[in-house]
Design a protein around this motif. Structure first.
Motif, PDB file in Angstrom:
ATOM      1  N   GLY A  75       0.820  -1.103   0.063  1.00 13.29           N
ATOM      2  CA  GLY A  75      -0.251   0.078  -0.042  1.00 13.29           C
ATOM      3  C   GLY A  75       0.737   1.259  -0.006  1.00 13.29           C
ATOM      4  N   CYS A 133      -0.998   4.330   2.022  1.00 11.00           N
ATOM      5  CA  CYS A 133      -2.231   3.903   1.730  1.00 11.00           C
ATOM      6  C   CYS A 133      -3.060   2.975   2.870  1.00 11.00           C
ATOM      7  N   THR A 134      -4.295   2.786   3.179  1.00  7.71           N
ATOM      8  CA  THR A 134      -4.730   2.035   4.145  1.00  7.71           C
ATOM      9  C   THR A 134      -4.266   0.624   3.960  1.00  7.71           C
ATOM     10  N   GLY A 135      -3.689   0.052   5.082  1.00  4.19           N
ATOM     11  CA  GLY A 135      -3.663  -1.416   4.951  1.00  4.19           C
ATOM     12  C   GLY A 135      -2.331  -1.794   4.176  1.00  4.19           C
ATOM     13  N   HIS A 136      -2.173  -3.406   3.793  1.00  8.43           N
ATOM     14  CA  HIS A 136      -1.295  -3.412   3.180  1.00  8.43           C
ATOM     15  C   HIS A 136      -1.652  -4.933   2.157  1.00  8.43           C
ATOM     16  N   PRO A 191      -5.730  -5.227  -0.781  1.00  7.96           N
ATOM     17  CA  PRO A 191      -6.425  -3.870  -0.354  1.00  7.96           C
ATOM     18  C   PRO A 191      -5.590  -2.807  -0.546  1.00  7.96           C
ATOM     19  N   GLY A 192      -4.434  -2.563  -0.009  1.00  6.12           N
ATOM     20  CA  GLY A 192      -3.624  -1.541   0.003  1.00  6.12           C
ATOM     21  C   GLY A 192      -3.117  -1.194  -1.649  1.00  6.12           C
ATOM     22  N   SER A 218     -16.879   0.988   2.630  1.00  7.02           N
ATOM     23  CA  SER A 218     -15.464   1.026   2.907  1.00  7.02           C
ATOM     24  C   SER A 218     -15.312   2.434   3.580  1.00  7.02           C
ATOM     25  N   ASP A 228     -11.564   3.704   3.816  1.00  7.00           N
ATOM     26  CA  ASP A 228     -10.083   3.687   3.496  1.00  7.00           C
ATOM     27  C   ASP A 228      -9.611   5.069   3.130  1.00  7.00           C
ATOM     28  N   ASP A 235       4.193  -3.719   8.919  1.00  6.99           N
ATOM     29  CA  ASP A 235       3.663  -2.740   7.826  1.00  6.99           C
ATOM     30  C   ASP A 235       4.836  -2.619   6.615  1.00  6.99           C
TER      31      ASP A 235
END
Length: 563
Positions: free
Chosen positions: A354, A373-376, A379-380, A427, A429, A554
């Motif tokens: 992400g 970006c949100t998450g990894h 999804p990221g 979502s 995000d 992360d």
């Protein structure tokens, strides 16, 4: 029934028989020692009590003899003193006391303290009357006292001397107890001999009794443990699956006891029959089960192959997605085109990540950005594509180069693209970002950040350009929020560092702690003068050393450059 060598039961180091013998022996020893001790202690107390009585009687006899002796001697001394024949009185006292080996010394003393005679210290002429001597004179009675002198305990008897009705003085006899002590010592030695003889007799009796008891316990325990040995042999054969052996030849019914051991033997026999039947059923079931296991194994192998195939397809898809992500995201190597002195670290936690680095050029300068970006993972990665598309639209289509305006517009694009500005959004995000715009001609750098900060170091002095404490694109993100620009003059040799939170948030060490912003700043301060390729190696080494065996928390992204 004799057993062959191969049928012998495994040797037991401490069998029940020997444990029983040891237990009973210990119990008997404790009991005999206790009884012997009680007997000897009671006899010793009786003998000591008898000795104390004898000592008391001997002392009383000595005192009575002394009282009689001093009364008779005082009477003779009074007659001589009454006739003013002091020499005769002195000779009588000296002669009578000298012949008595129990008298240590005698003193004949007047009321004024003048000593007529002192058999131990003849040179002593005067001595004050003691308290006991005064009491004897005042109350005109014989007084006794026992006390200790330098060479032993003595008994003192004082008899008042009266001429007519007037007190003249006192006669004091001091009796030594050395002869009495010698008799007491002889009596004590005799008691010790009697006690030692009694101990010898008690111990001998106890040993003989212990040997007899040991023999009895040995035969009794052997009788009790023999059936258990047969049962152990029988159980050993059963444990090996040998049902041919029977308990009845080993323990015929007529020889079985009606106690717990006999019941146990009967239970073993019943268990043997039940086990034999169960074993036969089990063999039949095993044959059926083996076939089922073969069929199930084949089915599991097929399922495993299907899972591995599906996993390979998913992994291949993600790897292909990584290629798509890399092709759609800006190439960080472009940094070197306009900033030769630089390095970057981009380490997704998973195959895709992400974080990404964005660069773009303008007529008056160029922009460098780090986006988290949100998450990894997958999804990221999806959010990075939206953010990258948004940045390209802002910088190229709309021509915006101001970092604060870029952040504001990017927040709007991400939020509206994911429909997070509506109540029907599924979502929530967004992203954090830091953007630098460098104007080489003006010699300035403008920075704006959304929860990311820019670290600047020049001549060993560090300056931190802190980003706003706002994220971009989330449901709660304020689209009207104006981010802050930080503009500084760029000097030759000035270095800049911009990183996502994956570096500082990595857990490691013992106890497990974050790498931390302070340690990150210390790395910059200590190594900023080195070539950037060397710095990159040092930053990676410090990161992995802190991480150790811990998992990566992360995605990690870091860019550093010198203008």
């Amino acid at each position: 029934m004799p057993h062959s060598s191969e049928d012998k039961i495994t040797a037991v180091r401490w069998g029940i028989k020997w444990k029983l013998i040891a237990l009973m022996s210990i119990f008997m020893i404790i009991l005999l020692v206790l009884l012997t001790y009680i007997q000897i202690s009671s006899q010793k107390k009786l003998l000591e009590k008898e000795l104390d009585k004898r000592i008391t009687i001997m002392k009383e006899n000595l005192i009575r003899q002394g009282e009689s002796f001093i009364a008779n001697l005082a009477s003779q001394a009074e007659e001589d003193i009454a006739g003013f024949n002091f020499t005769a009185a002195m000779e009588v006292v000296k002669a009578r006391t000298g012949n008595n080996r129990e008298i240590k010394y005698a003193v004949l003393k007047s009321v004024s303290g003048s000593i007529l005679i002192h058999t131990m210290q003849p040179e002593l002429s005067t001595e004050k009357l003691s308290r006991t001597e005064k009491e004897a004179l005042v109350y005109n009675k014989l007084t006794k006292a026992e006390y200790r002198e330098s060479d032993g305990t003595v008994i003192e008897i004082i008899n008042p001397i009266q001429i007519s009705t007037e007190p003249w003085g006192i006669l004091r006899l001091v009796f030594t107890l050395r002869h009495l002590d010698r008799e007491i010592e002889i009596s004590g030695n005799q008691i010790i001999k009697e006690i030692n003889l009694m101990i010898f007799k008690s111990v001998s009796t106890a040993l003989i009794f212990m040997v007899i008891c040991f023999v009895i316990v040995f035969f009794i325990s052997a009788k009790f443990t023999k059936p258990l040995i047969h049962l152990a042999y029988f159980a050993k054969k059963l444990s090996k699956g040998d049902f041919s052996v029977s308990l009845y030849p080993l323990m015929p019914e007529q020889k079985r006891s009606a106690d717990e051991v006999g019941i146990l033997a009967e239970t073993f026999a019943e268990m043997s029959r039940a086990l034999e039947e169960s074993y036969k059923k089990l063999e039949e079931y095993n044959k059926t089960l083996e076939q089922k296991v073969i069929e199930r194994t084949e089915a599991l192998n097929m399922s495993l192959e299907e899972v591995e195939s599906a996993n390979k397809k998913i992994t291949d898809s993600i790897r292909y997605a990584k290629m798509i992500q890399k092709s759609m995201l800006p190439d960080p190597e472009n940094i070197r085109n306009f900033i030769p002195e630089s390095f970057f670290i981009w380490m997704p936690r998973d195959i895709v990540g992400g974080d990404f680095i964005f660069t773009d050029t303008f007529d008056e300068g160029f922009a460098i950005a780090v986006i988290d970006c949100t998450g990894h993972g997958v999804p990221g990665a999806f959010i990075t594509l939206i953010a990258s598309f948004g940045l390209k639209k802002i910088t190229r289509d709309e021509g915006i180069s101001d970092p604060a305006l870029i952040l504001k517009r990017l927040s709007f694009i991400v939020k509206t693209t994911l429909r997070q500005d509506t109540d029907s959004a599924f979502s929530d995000d967004g992203l954090d970002a830091g953007i630098c715009f460098i104007r080489p001609g003006a010699g300035t750098l403008t920075f704006a950040g959304a929860k990311l900060s820019l670290f600047c170091i020049y001549e060993n002095e560090m300056t931190v350009l802190k980003g706003d404490r706002k994220s971009l694109g989330y449901k709660k993100s304020d689209l009207g929020y104006d981010f802050s620009d930080h503009t500084i003059s760029v000097k030759k040799g000035m270095s800049f560092y911009l990183a996502t939170d994956g570096f500082a948030d990595q857990l490691g060490g013992s106890p497990r702690r974050r790498f931390g912003i302070r340690r990150f700043q210390e790395l910059i301060d200590k190594h900023s003068y080195l070539p950037f390729e060397k710095q990159r190696e040092i930053f990676l080494e410090a990161f992995y050393k802190h991480k150790g065996e811990n998992d990566r928390q992360d995605d990690v992204t870091l860019i550093a450059f010198r203008l």
